[in-house]
Enzyme design. Structure first.
Site, PDB file in Angstrom:
ATOM      1  CE  LYS A  81       0.912  15.091 -79.596  1.00  0.00           C
ATOM      2  NZ  LYS A  81       1.047  16.171 -79.841  1.00  0.00           N
ATOM      3  CB  SER A 156      -2.862  16.512 -80.112  1.00  0.00           C
ATOM      4  OG  SER A 156      -1.559  17.419 -80.099  1.00  0.00           O
ATOM      5  CB  SER A 180      -0.715  20.288 -78.381  1.00  0.00           C
ATOM      6  OG  SER A 180      -1.765  20.431 -79.495  1.00  0.00           O
TER       7      SER A 180
END
Length: 486
Positions: A81, A156, A180
């Site tokens: 990420k 996210s 997330s």
């Protein structure tokens, strides 16, 4: 090795093939990039690829199999990420403000994975600064759900979940502030863990809300998830919130026996607002677990109804403080002005997206004189009540079970202009972050052709029991064997 192999190969099977020299690390790495080339135009999971360095490292590892081949993650490709620091590889947090940011150090999780000789394939798309539940808030492009590209992958960590679901890499790292990791894992039909707060070092994670953020793994199977957590968990002196507790052998939890375990199902997790199709899959999963010998009872978490309101006050307040450092002076993109105040204003107004600005404004308001006691302090008290609710239930039960999200994935564009609807998407995951407990999302079926996730919540630092239940359930069902038709 064909690019589709990551759809079928587990980390353990890849490990054995590398160790036995049935396949080269360079072949596996090439397969990852081939798969990305085939499908990423459709799902947009990646922001940055590092093919030249990855292939070079893979070739080096091909020569080191004899001495390092016993490492569980040796030569395994991974996506990271884009809010986790990777030295020499651009880290943008999917924000135009950090478009040119090239870190000079690695996050602790990256140091630990690099010690295992993983291959970092590239950096994954996300909602800007991890603020969002759909990946539509990225400053670059929208990631799409591999099961249906008209739908969001969640957020996210949407890029992290989509990359695993699409078979681009065997595992990814995400971060979880209010759901997330778990919500996109649910939407994309993969396994996602939010570890106990303090279990995994946050050093090198770009902070959104420091008292809530946790890094965790996203994988196709429960066993793969345990492989990754085993390598990234543990105390870190550089992170003041890291807890010095021993790390157990997570793989030993894959015993398949949950006979006699006590599972609690909060009635609040299956009330109005949860889709009928989601409810049906959760109830079917409960019957499966009962068939495996678990005892399942209904309980109550009465203060969970206040979690969303408390979370957005606390998280936005911490974001307001954490994002103050992004001013165009020390790093990131700088927008000039007539004086210093103009530089600040121009940089932040042009660099930050709308959702980030919204949360900064909300947090600054909640922390301001005259409102601190009325909002921020009260939200902290609610957080304590929520934690006590979890402690009380988990005193009598081994695991808490419910849906990961109240719905399956929604269409791109449906909720982006409705912040309140978007915020309530995390209504079932947020309480866990406020309490600091570990939670795991595992696929449990489909509704209208889209994946449904089951969330398992445990006592602090008891990730092992979550893996035990999830693995037993996974072995008794076929859900993780389903594949999106990309």
């Amino acid at each position: 090795m064909k690019a589709m192999s990551f759809m079928e190969e587990s980390i353990s099977s890849l490990h054995e093939k590398i160790k036995n020299k049935e396949v080269k690390v360079s072949e596996i790495t090439e397969s990852a990039y081939q798969r990305i080339q085939e499908v990423d135009d459709s799902i947009n999971a990646f922001l940055t690829l590092d093919e030249s360095n990855a292939m070079s490292k893979a070739s080096e590892l091909d020569e080191k199999v004899a001495e390092n081949g016993d490492q569980p993650l040796f030569g395994i490709p991974a996506g990271i990420k884009d809010n986790i620091m990777t030295a020499g590889l651009k880290t943008t947090c999917a924000s135009q403000l950090l478009d040119d940011f090239d870190p000079i150090h690695n996050a602790t999780v990256m140091e630990r994975l690099n010690e295992q000789n993983i291959i970092t394939v590239g950096k994954l798309n996300m909602d800007e600064f991890a603020m969002g539940s759909s990946n539509e808030n990225s400053g670059y492009h929208v990631t799409k759900n591999p099961w249906n590209t008209d739908y969001v992958p969640g957020g996210s960590s949407g890029g992290s979940a989509a990359a695993v679901a699409a078979g681009q890499v065997p595992f990814t790292l995400g971060s979880d502030t209010g759901g997330s990791i778990r919500q996109p894992a649910s939407f994309c039909g993969v396994v996602g863990l939010k570890p106990t707060y303090g279990r995994v070092s946050r050093y090198g994670l770009v902070a959104f809300a420091s008292s809530l953020d946790q890094i965790g793994p996203i994988t196709r199977t429960v066993e793969d998830n345990a492989y990754v957590l085993q390598q990234i968990a543990g105390h870190d002196d550089r992170d003041s919130t890291s807890v010095d507790v021993s790390v157990p052998n997570y793989l030993s939890a894959m015993e398949g026996n949950i006979n006699g375990l006590r599972i609690a199902v909060p009635k609040e997790f299956l009330e109005e607002g949860v889709d009928a199709g989601v409810k049906e899959q959760i109830q079917t999963a409960i019957k499966t677990l009962e068939g495996l010998g678990a005892e399942v009872n209904e309980v109550s978490l009465p203060n969970s109804q206040y979690a969303v309101a408390a979370y957005y006050i606390l998280a936005s307040s911490e974001a307001s403080a954490n994002l103050a450092r992004f001013d165009g002076i020390r790093y990131g993109v700088r927008k000039d002005g007539d004086d210093l105040i103009d530089v600040y204003k121009n940089t932040r107004s042009e660099g930050f997206g709308e959702e980030v600005k919204r949360r900064i404004m909300l947090g600054t308001f909640a922390l301001s004189t005259g409102y601190y006691d009325a909002y921020y302090k009260k939200a902290q008290k609610v957080r304590t009540l929520i934690r006590e609710d979890f402690n009380q239930v988990l005193h009598s039960y081994d695991v808490i079970l419910g849906p990961t999200a109240p719905t399956t994935a929604f269409k791109i564009g449906d909720n982006i202009n409705d912040p309140l609807t978007m915020y309530t998407n995390d209504i079932l995951t947020i309480p866990v972050n406020l309490a600091g407990n570990p939670a795991l999302s595992v696929p449990c079926g489909f509704s209208n052709g889209l994946p449904v996730g089951m969330q398992l919540i445990g006592k602090p630092f008891e990730e092992r029991i979550l893996y035990r239940v999830a693995h037993a359930y996974e072995q008794a069902t076929e859900h993780t064997k389903e594949r999106p038709a990309l």
